[in-house]
Write a protein that holds these residues in place. Sequence first.
Motif, mmCIF file in Angstrom:
data_model
loop_
_atom_site.group_PDB
_atom_site.id
_atom_site.type_symbol
_atom_site.label_atom_id
_atom_site.label_comp_id
_atom_site.label_asym_id
_atom_site.label_seq_id
_atom_site.Cartn_x
_atom_site.Cartn_y
_atom_site.Cartn_z
ATOM 1 N N VAL A 69 0.847 -1.199 0.000
ATOM 2 C CA VAL A 69 0.000 0.000 0.000
ATOM 3 C C VAL A 69 0.879 1.244 0.000
ATOM 4 C CG1 VAL A 69 -1.636 1.354 1.367
ATOM 5 C CG2 VAL A 69 -2.003 -1.098 1.050
ATOM 6 N N HIS A 70 1.956 1.221 0.777
ATOM 7 C CA HIS A 70 2.854 2.367 0.814
ATOM 8 C C HIS A 70 3.595 2.536 -0.502
ATOM 9 C CE1 HIS A 70 6.345 4.858 1.814
ATOM 10 N NE2 HIS A 70 5.586 5.368 2.760
ATOM 11 N N GLN A 71 4.153 1.455 -1.026
ATOM 12 C CA GLN A 71 4.964 1.558 -2.235
ATOM 13 C C GLN A 71 4.144 1.951 -3.455
ATOM 14 O OE1 GLN A 71 7.145 -2.160 -2.521
ATOM 15 N NE2 GLN A 71 8.777 -1.388 -1.217
ATOM 16 N N SER A 72 2.869 1.613 -3.448
ATOM 17 C CA SER A 72 2.006 1.945 -4.585
ATOM 18 C C SER A 72 1.599 3.410 -4.620
ATOM 19 C CB SER A 72 0.747 1.073 -4.547
ATOM 20 O OG SER A 72 -0.095 1.464 -3.467
ATOM 21 N N GLY A 73 1.812 4.123 -3.519
ATOM 22 C CA GLY A 73 1.390 5.513 -3.425
ATOM 23 C C GLY A 73 0.019 5.686 -2.799
ATOM 24 N N ARG A 74 -0.666 4.592 -2.551
ATOM 25 C CA ARG A 74 -2.012 4.719 -1.980
ATOM 26 C C ARG A 74 -1.970 5.174 -0.524
ATOM 27 N NH1 ARG A 74 -6.892 0.356 -2.883
ATOM 28 N NH2 ARG A 74 -8.547 1.586 -1.911
ATOM 29 N N TYR A 75 -0.927 4.758 0.193
ATOM 30 C CA TYR A 75 -0.781 5.226 1.580
ATOM 31 C C TYR A 75 -0.677 6.750 1.603
ATOM 32 C CZ TYR A 75 1.123 5.665 6.324
ATOM 33 O OH TYR A 75 1.332 6.016 7.640
ATOM 34 N N GLU A 76 0.084 7.303 0.671
ATOM 35 C CA GLU A 76 0.227 8.762 0.600
ATOM 36 C C GLU A 76 -1.125 9.430 0.378
ATOM 37 O OE1 GLU A 76 2.562 12.209 -1.999
ATOM 38 O OE2 GLU A 76 2.988 10.078 -2.330
ATOM 39 N N GLU A 77 -1.937 8.876 -0.517
ATOM 40 C CA GLU A 77 -3.255 9.443 -0.770
ATOM 41 C C GLU A 77 -4.098 9.449 0.504
ATOM 42 O OE1 GLU A 77 -5.011 7.140 -3.816
ATOM 43 O OE2 GLU A 77 -3.475 7.594 -5.321
ATOM 44 N N ILE A 78 -4.084 8.328 1.223
ATOM 45 C CA ILE A 78 -4.887 8.225 2.449
ATOM 46 C C ILE A 78 -4.356 9.179 3.509
ATOM 47 C CG2 ILE A 78 -5.600 6.671 4.307
ATOM 48 C CD1 ILE A 78 -5.356 4.364 2.240
ATOM 49 N N LEU A 116 -2.642 12.000 3.173
ATOM 50 C CA LEU A 116 -2.929 13.397 2.871
ATOM 51 C C LEU A 116 -4.415 13.714 3.029
ATOM 52 C CD1 LEU A 116 -0.641 13.919 -0.240
ATOM 53 C CD2 LEU A 116 -0.294 14.811 2.069
ATOM 54 N N ARG A 117 -5.257 12.716 2.856
ATOM 55 C CA ARG A 117 -6.696 12.920 3.003
ATOM 56 C C ARG A 117 -7.049 13.286 4.436
ATOM 57 N NH1 ARG A 117 -9.062 7.836 1.018
ATOM 58 N NH2 ARG A 117 -8.162 8.631 -0.911
ATOM 59 N N TYR A 118 -6.371 12.644 5.382
ATOM 60 C CA TYR A 118 -6.730 12.829 6.793
ATOM 61 C C TYR A 118 -5.753 13.692 7.565
ATOM 62 C CZ TYR A 118 -10.286 9.421 5.797
ATOM 63 O OH TYR A 118 -11.367 8.791 5.256
ATOM 64 N N PHE A 119 -4.576 13.926 7.009
ATOM 65 C CA PHE A 119 -3.586 14.771 7.690
ATOM 66 C C PHE A 119 -3.052 15.823 6.715
ATOM 67 C CE2 PHE A 119 -3.298 10.554 9.745
ATOM 68 C CZ PHE A 119 -3.725 10.915 11.022
ATOM 69 N N PRO A 120 -3.901 16.769 6.328
ATOM 70 C CA PRO A 120 -3.436 17.816 5.395
ATOM 71 C C PRO A 120 -2.317 18.657 5.992
ATOM 72 C CG PRO A 120 -5.601 18.357 6.310
ATOM 73 C CD PRO A 120 -5.311 16.932 6.699
ATOM 74 N N VAL A 121 -2.289 18.770 7.315
ATOM 75 C CA VAL A 121 -1.113 19.301 8.009
ATOM 76 C C VAL A 121 -0.372 18.081 8.539
ATOM 77 C CG1 VAL A 121 -0.257 20.693 9.917
ATOM 78 C CG2 VAL A 121 -2.240 21.462 8.617
ATOM 79 N N GLY A 122 0.737 17.734 7.894
ATOM 80 C CA GLY A 122 1.433 16.482 8.191
ATOM 81 C C GLY A 122 1.963 16.408 9.605
ATOM 82 N N LEU A 123 2.048 15.191 10.108
ATOM 83 C CA LEU A 123 2.532 14.977 11.472
ATOM 84 C C LEU A 123 4.046 15.051 11.549
ATOM 85 C CD1 LEU A 123 0.295 11.910 12.423
ATOM 86 C CD2 LEU A 123 -0.278 14.350 12.426
ATOM 87 N N PHE A 124 4.711 14.905 10.407
ATOM 88 C CA PHE A 124 6.171 14.852 10.377
ATOM 89 C C PHE A 124 6.786 16.052 9.669
ATOM 90 C CE2 PHE A 124 4.679 10.651 11.133
ATOM 91 C CZ PHE A 124 5.609 10.065 11.962
#
Length: 285
Positions: free
Chosen positions: A266-275, A277-285
């Motif tokens: 899920v991470h390598q496919s880029g889908r993790y990034e989509e999810i 950014l959907r819930y953390f528009p201000v990133g935690l890191f």
Amino acid sequence: MRHALLILAMLLPLAALPASAGAAPDADAATPAAQDPVVIPNFWDPRARLERPTPATIGAIRFLMTDDFPPFSYRDRRGVLMGFNVDLVRAICDVLEVRCAVQTRPFGTLGQALLDRAGDAVIAGLANDGSKLLATNPYLKIPGRFVARKEGTFDPAAKGLDAFIGTVCGTAHQAYLQRFFPSAKAVCYLSLRTALDQVKEGTIPAVFADAVSLAFWLDGPEAAGCCRFAGGPYLDDRYFGDGLTILVRPDDRRLRAALDYALREVHQSGRYEEIYLRYFPVGLF
């Protein structure tokens, strides 16, 4: 009563859950706080050799979670279950090509429900006690962060940091602050909201707390664009835990291996990034 009425959710295939692509957590619209580009965390070693499981060896997976854990799993104004964990489950099951179902239960009953075989996996921020359950690799860790006013000069990396810093009394963040920033003057408050009001008003230069709470405050109307993340992120399992994992029964190592494989894919496919950014528009890191 809410949870008692949700048992039929177990019978619904995950595909029947409404897609939430492009949807943000259900909240009043607010102007996002200006921040640096969002960093997408990566907790997976791309060189690790993980064998791709076959759908026949896994079968359908029944996930247990709560519906009162925003932004990870919660109900919107229409009563629809949504959240980071819900979308992550959907992505996992797409990778594994298996049918999945979700049942919501009160948080305190999740571990025993798993052991009683009412479900196959728990994804709810439930800590692993190290003996009864098996945990996947973490799919998210929650760092500690400082929040400071945008126009201020607060820098936690400054040598001999000598400043009043707000934190919540009796928390791991207070203990971390006192241990690793001994020259700072920790000012503890009974609630995070009170501490954040103080930094917004300029009474104190910064607050130290968990990144999820701070990110949503920065992105919401209460902050009114006043503040920013400063320094960090700060990760320490001794203070902030091992991170969010998926738990399975101790006799289900095959499922844990399959979930670890799926999480990395899920991470390598880029889908993790989509999810993310959907819930953390201000990133935690």
